[in-house]
Design a protein around this motif. Structure first.
Motif, PDB file in Angstrom:
ATOM      1  N   LYS A 166      -5.075   8.234   9.990  1.00 57.10           N
ATOM      2  CA  LYS A 166      -6.361   7.811  10.542  1.00 57.10           C
ATOM      3  C   LYS A 166      -6.220   7.066  11.876  1.00 57.10           C
ATOM      4  N   CYS A 167      -5.235   6.217  12.009  1.00 53.77           N
ATOM      5  CA  CYS A 167      -5.180   5.380  13.212  1.00 53.77           C
ATOM      6  C   CYS A 167      -4.602   6.133  14.395  1.00 53.77           C
ATOM      7  N   CYS A 168      -3.924   7.247  14.111  1.00 51.87           N
ATOM      8  CA  CYS A 168      -3.428   8.127  15.161  1.00 51.87           C
ATOM      9  C   CYS A 168      -2.212   7.564  15.912  1.00 51.87           C
ATOM     10  N   TYR A 228       0.677  14.063  12.188  1.00 53.20           N
ATOM     11  CA  TYR A 228       0.756  12.665  11.810  1.00 53.20           C
ATOM     12  C   TYR A 228       2.075  12.456  11.089  1.00 53.20           C
ATOM     13  N   PRO A 271       2.514   4.748  -2.323  1.00 52.62           N
ATOM     14  CA  PRO A 271       3.476   5.269  -1.352  1.00 52.62           C
ATOM     15  C   PRO A 271       2.853   6.314  -0.418  1.00 52.62           C
ATOM     16  N   PHE A 272       3.411   6.395   0.759  1.00 51.55           N
ATOM     17  CA  PHE A 272       2.896   7.311   1.771  1.00 51.55           C
ATOM     18  C   PHE A 272       3.963   8.311   2.209  1.00 51.55           C
ATOM     19  N   ARG A 277       0.863  -1.187   0.000  1.00 49.95           N
ATOM     20  CA  ARG A 277       0.000   0.000   0.000  1.00 49.95           C
ATOM     21  C   ARG A 277       0.891   1.225   0.000  1.00 49.95           C
ATOM     22  N   HIS A 290      -0.107   2.187  11.854  1.00 55.17           N
ATOM     23  CA  HIS A 290      -1.060   1.140  11.497  1.00 55.17           C
ATOM     24  C   HIS A 290      -1.898   1.490  10.283  1.00 55.17           C
ATOM     25  N   CYS A 291      -1.723   2.680   9.702  1.00 58.57           N
ATOM     26  CA  CYS A 291      -2.541   2.975   8.526  1.00 58.57           C
ATOM     27  C   CYS A 291      -1.766   3.702   7.438  1.00 58.57           C
ATOM     28  N   GLY A 292      -0.903   4.639   7.820  1.00 58.22           N
ATOM     29  CA  GLY A 292      -0.161   5.407   6.824  1.00 58.22           C
ATOM     30  C   GLY A 292      -0.982   6.543   6.237  1.00 58.22           C
ATOM     31  N   MET A 293      -2.215   6.729   6.723  1.00 54.71           N
ATOM     32  CA  MET A 293      -3.114   7.699   6.099  1.00 54.71           C
ATOM     33  C   MET A 293      -3.728   8.669   7.094  1.00 54.71           C
TER      34      MET A 293
END
Ligand SMILES: Cc1cc2nc3c(=O)[nH]c(=O)nc-3n(C[C@H](O)[C@H](O)[C@H](O)COP(=O)(O)OP(=O)(O)OC[C@H]3O[C@@H](n4cnc5c(N)ncnc54)[C@H](O)[C@@H]3O)c2cc1C
Ligand code: SF4
Ligand code: SF4
Ligand code: FES
Lengths: 302, 347
Positions: free
Chosen positions: A272-274, A282, A121-122, A119, A267-270
């Motif tokens: 969201k999971c904080c 973030y 690239p971040f 998933r 845990h998400c890269g986006m």
């Protein structure tokens, strides 16, 4: 609206773009990648070459040096890894991974040809274009060479755009040196390579000590004009970049011209999971690459 | 915003109308506490007479209906070296929350900013949030409520209908066309001048009932200045790192992801589990390094995220002052006390 039958369709057709302003359906989208080769670097680290299989994914997958992906093994878990290969390679990437826990140990047991999930690239990358026309210090401690290998490749591919280029790399022990097979290639591209180990062995002929020792020696021969026109990229454990950045700061390299990469649990890269959050930043979204000024302003970042 | 008035008895008709074709979630009395006071919870209901519109704060917010504690994100079918991933966004039937207090509506608005914002909007949340119809209801401030200090005592948006009790009828604020269409089927009337006056009077009477206040003036700066303060250690010693505060918080959303393999090894599941930043391994990374090993550093982080970082990012705190965390905390740690103790360091 609620009348029992129709509701908002949040699963709109997948659109071509998978970047920041992504559509909802891209959120959990996993690119399928094949492990094309598994290259043993040391007894703890391997270089995994991964080819994304879907032509759409391959087209879309562009990244900057410094960005990371999240690698997923179904049923085992997922974890973030910096892309360690040249940013010119669409859809073909290399991850330099250390064996430390559940996911990574499982990964080390896989065979060539296995499919993994990718998933990303971040995150942010190193602003390489901004550095054109300047000197560059590429500084890595330990596994920090993994994320640094992508900017190194950028410099190699665009060597004419940079002035003096130094790679300063510190490792614990000669047996832990990564990418030894590439050192001659880097030197041949007119990059000064300085390597130092903390503990030597009989075969080691280079300097021994902390990375700051090499820096001291290099800096002794550079004048104020050099530091005026220098960018630095520092990757490694936080204790290391704290000392290194303090040294660079002493030489008057502006904080906005020093870049570091932060590591946090993700845990998400986006965003969201904080889990990677510091205050309200973030690390997965605004980082992992930050200039040193931003790092200084993040409470508890170092 | 459009205003109407609705006779008290007609609220049952409104419920019935909505319940005809929708799942209904509403506050019900779920039991009594050890002192004999009623306990309330959001539950799925079918009958208007089950619900209690005069409820006090529920122990657990309604977030379980749009952000379940445990949710399947995707499943895999594994075959040798290959696999297929099936993403499950858990799009559910629409539902109505009938009777939500202003603080909980404001909590949703805050969550929307993070979870539906520009960057990577979260489909798992959107799938439920976008399919919600909200009927708000006014409330009576409890001894632990400090929503007014957090600017969350009135809801300006985020609902479809908001009801304020004016004695023998409700003052109705209407925000959505869907709500308007439902209300058209009932006997609602235009509010008279006297209804406006009564509404304003009711709201100001409510404002006088708050007994706790949190001074948020310059709080972001004070938190910055007191980052190293020893008050945090004092609170840290008290905190049990149990994570209850995040569990009961309507604005807490952090999570972890867990993957597991089925018994026959051919199926795998990816699950999202709500987490809490007070739990010990929240910021632990591979190799065992923990960025917040002590309980005080985690408790402090919770306050910094809510009252400093979030304010920096969105110009509002990530706390609506519902007081649930303080009520639920076995160590008796409450937001007003923590913030007051930090402010005290300055004087
Ligand atoms: C931006 C970034 C880039 C990274 N780049 C590399 C790299 O190039 N090479 C490399 O070897 N490692 C890298 N890491 C570290 C790598 O993510 C961890 O080694 C990996 O998570 C270990 O997973 P595990 O299951 O084997 O370990 P375990 O200890 O079993 O981990 C269990 C869980 O903890 C979480 N976790 C543990 N450590 C980390 C961590 N450091 N970051 C995020 N989540 C974590 C994982 O999500 C996993 O679910 C990077 C980390 C970050 C944040
Ligand atoms: S503050 Fe209270 S509820 Fe929260 S983790 Fe600590 S002891 Fe548990
Ligand atoms: S932090 Fe406490 S008072 Fe604030 S919204 Fe969460 S539960 Fe309510
Ligand atoms: S990794 Fe989930 S918020 Fe950054």
């Amino acid at each position: 609206m609620p009348d029992g039958t129709n509701f908002t369709d949040v699963m709109a057709d997948r659109q071509g773009c998978y970047h920041r302003k992504s559509d909802l359906s891209a959120f959990e989208h996993t690119c399928k990648g094949e492990l094309t080769s598994i290259h043993r670097l040391t007894n703890l680290e391997n270089l995994f070459r991964i080819r994304l299989l879907d032509p759409e994914d391959r087209k879309r997958f562009t990244f900057q040096p410094g960005q990371f992906v999240i690698l997923e093994l179904p049923g085992i878990g997922e974890a973030p890894f910096s892309i360690s290969s040249p940013s010119s390679g669409h859809g073909d990437l290399e991850l330099c991974i250390r064996r430390v826990g559940t996911l990574t140990n499982f990964l080390f047991r896989l065979e060539r040809g296995t499919h993994v999930g990718i998933r990303g690239p971040f995150g942010t990358g190193f602003p390489m274009e901004q550095m054109h026309g300047e000197n560059i210090l590429l500084i890595a401690g330990g596994l920090g060479l993994a994320p640094l290998r992508s900017p190194i490749a950028y410099v190699q591919e665009n060597r004419n755009l940079f002035r003096n280029v130094d790679i300063i790399y510190g490792a614990k022990h000669p047996s832990q040196l990564l990418f030894t097979y590439q050192y001659d290639m880097w030197r041949a591209d007119d990059v000064n390579l300085h390597i130092i180990v903390e503990k030597d062995d009989p075969s080691w002929k280079g300097p021994v000590g902390m990375i700051t020792k090499v820096l001291q020696e290099i800096f002794a021969h550079r004048d104020a004009d050099y530091f005026q026109k220098t960018y630095a990229i520092v990757c490694g454990p936080s204790v290391m970049f704290k000392f290194v950045c303090a040294m660079l700061n002493e030489r008057n390299i502006p904080m906005q011209k020093m870049f570091v990469s932060l590591e946090r649990r993700m845990h998400c890269g986006m965003a969201k999971c904080c889990r990677c959050n510091i205050g309200s930043t973030y690390i997965c979204l605004k980082g992992p690459v930050f200039d040193y000024w931003s790092v200084m302003n993040l409470k508890e970042a170092i | 915003m459009l205003f109407r008035v609705l006779r008290k008895e007609a609220v049952a008709d409104l419920f019935g109308l909505l319940a005809e074709s929708n799942r209904m979630v509403a506050p019900v009395q779920s039991g009594l506490d050890c002192l004999g006071s009623p306990l309330y919870a959001f539950k799925e209901v079918t009958d208007y007479y089950e619900i209690s519109l005069t409820y006090t704060t529920t122990k657990i917010p309604a977030k379980k209906f749009f952000m379940p504690f445990r949710e399947t994100m995707a499943t895999f079918i594994v075959a040798g070296k290959d696999w297929t991933k099936k993403i499950d966004l858990n799009i559910d039937r629409p539902f109505v929350v009938f009777g939500m207090h202003a603080c909980d509506i404001n909590a949703l608005n805050k969550l929307d900013k993070v979870l539906l914002g520009n960057f990577y909007p979260m489909p798992y949340y959107a799938a439920k949030r976008k399919n919600m119809f909200i009927v708000g209801i006014d409330c009576v401030p409890q001894p632990y409520c400090f929503c007014r200090s957090m600017g969350a005592d009135t809801a300006l948006h985020g609902f479809d209908i908001f009801l304020t009790d004016l004695g023998d009828h409700y003052f109705v604020e209407i925000l959505s066309d869907a709500a308007f269409n439902f209300l058209r089927q009932l006997s609602v009337s235009e509010p008279a001048e006297s209804d406006h006056a009564l509404y304003v009077k009711t709201v100001s009477a409510k404002n006088n009932k708050f007994s706790v206040r949190v001074d948020t003036t310059d709080l972001t700066k004070i938190l910055d200045m007191e980052f190293q303060s020893e008050v945090w250690e004092k609170w840290g010693k008290q905190c049990l790192s149990c994570g209850t505060c995040a569990n009961v918080c309507p604005t807490c959303y952090c999570y972890g992801v867990d993957e597991s393999v089925g018994l026959d090894l051919s199926r795998a599941t990816k699950t999202k589990l709500l987490y809490s930043c007070n739990l010990i391994d929240f910021a632990e990374i591979a190799g065992g390094h923990n960025f917040r090993p002590e309980s005080h550093s985690r408790l402090k982080y919770r306050y910094y995220h809510k009252h400093r970082g979030f304010v920096e990012a969105y110009e509002e705190a990530l706390c609506v002052g519902c007081g649930r965390c303080g009520e639920a905390c076995l160590a008796g740690i409450t937001v007003p006390e923590v913030i007051a103790s930090v402010r005290d360091q300055e004087s």
